[in-house]
Design a protein around this motif. Sequence first.
Motif, PDB file in Angstrom:
ATOM      1  N   HIS A  30       0.840  -1.203   0.000  1.00 52.76           N
ATOM      2  CA  HIS A  30       0.000   0.000   0.000  1.00 52.76           C
ATOM      3  C   HIS A  30       0.872   1.249   0.000  1.00 52.76           C
ATOM      4  O   HIS A  30       0.757   2.111   0.878  1.00 52.76           O
ATOM      5  N   ASP A  39      -5.973  -3.236   3.679  1.00 52.21           N
ATOM      6  CA  ASP A  39      -7.328  -3.612   3.251  1.00 52.21           C
ATOM      7  C   ASP A  39      -8.033  -4.474   4.303  1.00 52.21           C
ATOM      8  O   ASP A  39      -9.234  -4.322   4.547  1.00 52.21           O
ATOM      9  N   HIS A 163      -5.846   3.792  -4.380  1.00 53.70           N
ATOM     10  CA  HIS A 163      -5.097   2.754  -3.674  1.00 53.70           C
ATOM     11  C   HIS A 163      -4.094   3.455  -2.751  1.00 53.70           C
ATOM     12  O   HIS A 163      -3.273   4.240  -3.218  1.00 53.70           O
ATOM     13  N   GLU A 168      -8.074   5.703   1.815  1.00 58.00           N
ATOM     14  CA  GLU A 168      -7.525   4.646   2.671  1.00 58.00           C
ATOM     15  C   GLU A 168      -6.574   5.208   3.722  1.00 58.00           C
ATOM     16  O   GLU A 168      -6.530   4.726   4.852  1.00 58.00           O
TER      17      GLU A 168
HETATM   18 ZN   LIG Z   1      -6.365  -0.950  -0.228  1.00 53.19          ZN
END
Ligand SMILES: [Zn+2]
Length: 252
Positions: A30, A39, A163, A168
Amino acid sequence: VELLELKWPDVAALPKDTPIVIPVAALEQHGRHLPVFTDSLLLGEVLRRAKQLLHDRVLFTPLMWLGNSEHHLDFPGSMSASPRAYLDLLKDMAENFLFHGFRRIVIVNGHGGNIVPAQQALFELRQKYRQRDDLLLLSATYWTLGAEPHKVDPNIKQQQMGHACEWETSMMLRLRPELVGDLTKVEPVELGNRFAPAHRAWITRDRTAPGHIGDPRFATAEKGETMFRVFTAGVVAFLERVLAWDGKGWDA
Ligand SMILES: [Zn+2]
């Protein structure tokens, strides 16, 4: 109900219309600033919150952390089931519950690379059990259930999931800030695809050298809390629809 806390007679005694939620995520790179378990941590938190509202009406299996992350394999630490093995794994996990009489199987996903395999696995199961007319086989990804965090907080710049991106990174700042690296050195990476709306097959290295896609510089823990709140509400509303299903209708 948490499957991992039950004894087999407890499972046998559950109503067969109990929705079975199989959470699936990933362990993959990541970017330089987020941990590889991002995730799985994020989906785990969305479900932790959702369970407080649904816990005695839905059976939750443990989160499956190994996903289809082949596109990230150039980055050390990424782990992946190869796409065909992953497809069969999801099919088997869903079929285990069909075998024991359950009818409502819901894969709740937290990783982009799992979307197509989850749909394909359930598609194949539906064909295999085509004589049945009482099955509900569903897959859904937590950020595509209608929640639009950028409309709740206009300071949120990204309008879609990237991503290791603003979204995130914000959620990780809310959940595990001690695991988030230095954001001052991170450069933005464009989310675009010049052939959109066509789907272009990709490996991560086609799109990004550091590993993230999006702009993590604008991430804050406060935005992360908003995201957890709206994404959890989306998952809960979806599972309420699964609970309310009449057991046969397509549109009902
Ligand atoms: Zn992710």
